[in-house]
Scaffold this active site. Sequence first.
Site, PDB file in Angstrom:
ATOM      1  N   ASN A 212       1.088  -0.792  -0.218  1.00  0.00           N
ATOM      2  CA  ASN A 212       0.241   0.163  -0.029  1.00  0.00           C
ATOM      3  C   ASN A 212       1.108   1.061   0.212  1.00  0.00           C
ATOM      4  OD1 ASN A 212       0.516   1.172   2.758  1.00  0.00           O
ATOM      5  ND2 ASN A 212      -0.149  -1.602   3.003  1.00  0.00           N
ATOM      6  N   ASP A 281      -3.943  -6.939   5.072  1.00  0.00           N
ATOM      7  CA  ASP A 281      -4.786  -7.266   6.002  1.00  0.00           C
ATOM      8  C   ASP A 281      -4.817  -9.182   5.124  1.00  0.00           C
ATOM      9  OD1 ASP A 281      -6.205  -5.361   7.521  1.00  0.00           O
ATOM     10  OD2 ASP A 281      -7.544  -4.555   5.861  1.00  0.00           O
ATOM     11  N   LYS A 291      10.046 -16.310 -10.569  1.00  0.00           N
ATOM     12  CA  LYS A 291       8.687 -14.954 -11.262  1.00  0.00           C
ATOM     13  C   LYS A 291       8.043 -15.653 -12.204  1.00  0.00           C
ATOM     14  CE  LYS A 291       9.581 -10.894 -14.162  1.00  0.00           C
ATOM     15  NZ  LYS A 291      10.533 -10.496 -14.967  1.00  0.00           N
ATOM     16  N   PHE A 325      -4.599   3.239  15.238  1.00  0.00           N
ATOM     17  CA  PHE A 325      -5.178   4.410  13.732  1.00  0.00           C
ATOM     18  C   PHE A 325      -6.298   2.810  12.890  1.00  0.00           C
ATOM     19  CE2 PHE A 325      -2.230   7.778  13.225  1.00  0.00           C
ATOM     20  CZ  PHE A 325      -1.429   7.340  13.776  1.00  0.00           C
ATOM     21  N   LYS A 339     -14.011   0.260  15.008  1.00  0.00           N
ATOM     22  CA  LYS A 339     -12.376  -0.870  15.597  1.00  0.00           C
ATOM     23  C   LYS A 339     -12.140  -0.647  16.892  1.00  0.00           C
ATOM     24  CE  LYS A 339     -10.553  -0.624  10.728  1.00  0.00           C
ATOM     25  NZ  LYS A 339     -10.578  -0.108   9.657  1.00  0.00           N
ATOM     26  N   LYS A 343     -11.284  -3.927  19.182  1.00  0.00           N
ATOM     27  CA  LYS A 343      -9.868  -4.073  19.715  1.00  0.00           C
ATOM     28  C   LYS A 343      -9.243  -3.396  20.625  1.00  0.00           C
ATOM     29  CE  LYS A 343      -8.983  -3.806  14.169  1.00  0.00           C
ATOM     30  NZ  LYS A 343      -7.719  -3.425  13.041  1.00  0.00           N
TER      31      LYS A 343
HETATM   32  O1  PMT Z   1       2.682   6.685   6.799  1.00  0.00           O
HETATM   33  P1  PMT Z   1       2.277   7.383   5.854  1.00  0.00           P
HETATM   34  O2  PMT Z   1       2.215   7.782   4.419  1.00  0.00           O
HETATM   35  O3  PMT Z   1       2.737   8.411   6.617  1.00  0.00           O
HETATM   36  O4  PMT Z   1       0.524   7.912   5.760  1.00  0.00           O
HETATM   37  C1  PMT Z   1      -0.059   7.611   6.954  1.00  0.00           C
HETATM   38  C2  PMT Z   1      -1.255   6.615   7.105  1.00  0.00           C
HETATM   39  C3  PMT Z   1      -2.096   6.347   5.960  1.00  0.00           C
HETATM   40  C4  PMT Z   1      -0.412   4.874   6.915  1.00  0.00           C
HETATM   41  C5  PMT Z   1      -1.690   6.392   8.765  1.00  0.00           C
HETATM   42  O5  PMT Z   1      -1.611   7.663   8.783  1.00  0.00           O
HETATM   43  C6  PMT Z   1      -2.339   5.033   8.967  1.00  0.00           C
HETATM   44  O6  PMT Z   1      -3.536   5.778   9.062  1.00  0.00           O
HETATM   45  N1  PMT Z   1      -2.714   4.361   9.304  1.00  0.00           N
HETATM   46  C7  PMT Z   1      -3.291   2.820   9.677  1.00  0.00           C
HETATM   47  C8  PMT Z   1      -3.486   2.362   8.287  1.00  0.00           C
HETATM   48  C9  PMT Z   1      -3.720   0.998   8.776  1.00  0.00           C
HETATM   49  O7  PMT Z   1      -4.172   0.204   8.080  1.00  0.00           O
HETATM   50  O8  PMT Z   1      -5.407   1.483   8.364  1.00  0.00           O
HETATM   51  P2  PMT Z   1      -6.593  -0.309   9.227  1.00  0.00           P
HETATM   52  O9  PMT Z   1      -7.940   1.274   9.601  1.00  0.00           O
HETATM   53  O10 PMT Z   1      -6.987  -1.144   7.656  1.00  0.00           O
HETATM   54  O11 PMT Z   1      -5.936  -0.522  10.188  1.00  0.00           O
HETATM   55  C10 PMT Z   1      -6.208  -0.008  12.421  1.00  0.00           C
HETATM   56  C11 PMT Z   1      -5.623  -0.499  12.869  1.00  0.00           C
HETATM   57  O12 PMT Z   1      -5.146  -1.981  12.971  1.00  0.00           O
HETATM   58  C12 PMT Z   1      -3.972  -0.018  12.166  1.00  0.00           C
HETATM   59  O13 PMT Z   1      -3.840   0.624  13.395  1.00  0.00           O
HETATM   60  C13 PMT Z   1      -3.083  -1.165  11.511  1.00  0.00           C
HETATM   61  O14 PMT Z   1      -2.042  -0.473  12.251  1.00  0.00           O
HETATM   62  C14 PMT Z   1      -3.835  -1.908  12.330  1.00  0.00           C
HETATM   63  N2  PMT Z   1      -4.193  -3.566  11.919  1.00  0.00           N
HETATM   64  C15 PMT Z   1      -4.351  -3.805  10.614  1.00  0.00           C
HETATM   65  C16 PMT Z   1      -4.157  -4.822  10.049  1.00  0.00           C
HETATM   66  C17 PMT Z   1      -3.804  -6.155  10.351  1.00  0.00           C
HETATM   67  N3  PMT Z   1      -3.609  -6.965   9.591  1.00  0.00           N
HETATM   68  N4  PMT Z   1      -3.076  -5.769  11.667  1.00  0.00           N
HETATM   69  C18 PMT Z   1      -2.857  -4.394  12.250  1.00  0.00           C
HETATM   70  O15 PMT Z   1      -2.447  -4.322  13.205  1.00  0.00           O
END
Ligand code: PMT
Length: 400
Positions: A212, A281, A291, A325, A339, A343
């Site tokens: 991503n 995810d 490859k 986040f 979330k 979580k």
């Molecule tokens: O890195 P930058 O370019 O500065 O951009 C910042 C950002 C947009 C990446 C950041 O501000 C942000 O929003 N980060 C969270 C991105 C994300 O994966 O969001 P989510 O809504 O998919 O996940 C929710 C939370 O679960 C996040 O804290 C994530 O770290 C966590 N997660 C998600 C999936 C997974 N398998 N394990 C996790 O721990």
Amino acid sequence: MKTAIHGKHIVLGICGGIAAYKSAELLRLLTKAGANVRVMMTRNAARFVGPVTFEALSGKPVCTDLFDRTDPDAAIRHIEWAQEAHGVVIAPATASMVAKHAHGLADDALSTFLLAVTCPVAVCPSMNTDMYLSPPVQRNLEILKKDGHLVLEPGSGELACGTVGPGRLPEPPLILDRLTALLTRKDLAGRRVLVTAGPTQEPIDPVRFISNPSSGKMGYAVARAAEYRGAEVVLVSGPTSLDLPVNVRTVRVRTAREMAHAVFEQMDGADVIVKSAAVGDYRAMETAAHKIKKTADELTLTLVKNTDILKSVGLRKTRQILVGFAAETRDLKENAQEKLEKKNLDMIVGNLVGHPSSGFGTDTNRVTLFYRDGGIEPLEEMDKAEVAHLILDRVCERLP
Ligand code: PMT
């Protein structure tokens, strides 16, 4: 961007060394960071770069002499400047100035001023390698450290005199970084903060992966802000091209599984966990050993779910303040609050992504903070460093 430097009175002391030309860049950076900078130069410094350069960059008279006949206030200026200063940085600091200050000698404007200073002082030695490593200089630097000054390690490399080794003035952005840390309040001293940042890469074959656009800027800003505030910081970082924050232990990972492993290993010792990484995810069920050739018109990949690291941390956590986040393209409030609940978080940073000045890759961000007690705090668009400090302000309010 507003940091601990913004609006502060900073005195930049410049001694006579070839690195004095870099002080002009440092002055520019300090001014850009919103500092009110006054420059004090030794007579020898003025032989390397003229005071006019610093006058133009600071917009203020430069002090080189306590007994300047054209300037009747010069004699009292050193006391006035010392009383008003919030921070002092000596860059470059020569062996002579280091020795003078270590032994309390006051025989020119800068050394006299330094004795009257009570605010934090950063000393940036820069000289020939043999001079720097000589026992007297090392002894004097130790005295300055014992007196509570921050002494920056000089950089290593080829010096102007042709020798190779330590003695180079650290680059101005690094000096600014350390001065900012020095002037930041230490409300996270004694705390351990674990931060995740950047994307993950889930390999499909040796040359392709699913990922991503996360640059890591948001997470690195949190790690840097926590270090400025005195925390012991561990940063678990996916692949990024950013400079590593100073004084932060960085664990580099690639995949979500590696990130999970690093986070689970580090979480027990942490007081605060901030998960800003954009974790994949899903991963490919199978990674091809070679490859994949583009022979077929269609290619089907089977993806399997990765562990939700944040959810697992939420289940395992004991005393830690846990901040997640949520990167969303719509229904920010509903998704973030779901979330937060699912979580077991203390707080979640709702990040509306896909905007040119907010979200992935940008220097600024627009977020809303959602709290466990139902509170919601929408923030203006601001620099990611400011968002990081605001998140940590709220964390500090919640720490036992
Ligand atoms: O890195 P930058 O370019 O500065 O951009 C910042 C950002 C947009 C990446 C950041 O501000 C942000 O929003 N980060 C969270 C991105 C994300 O994966 O969001 P989510 O809504 O998919 O996940 C929710 C939370 O679960 C996040 O804290 C994530 O770290 C966590 N997660 C998600 C999936 C997974 N398998 N394990 C996790 O721990």
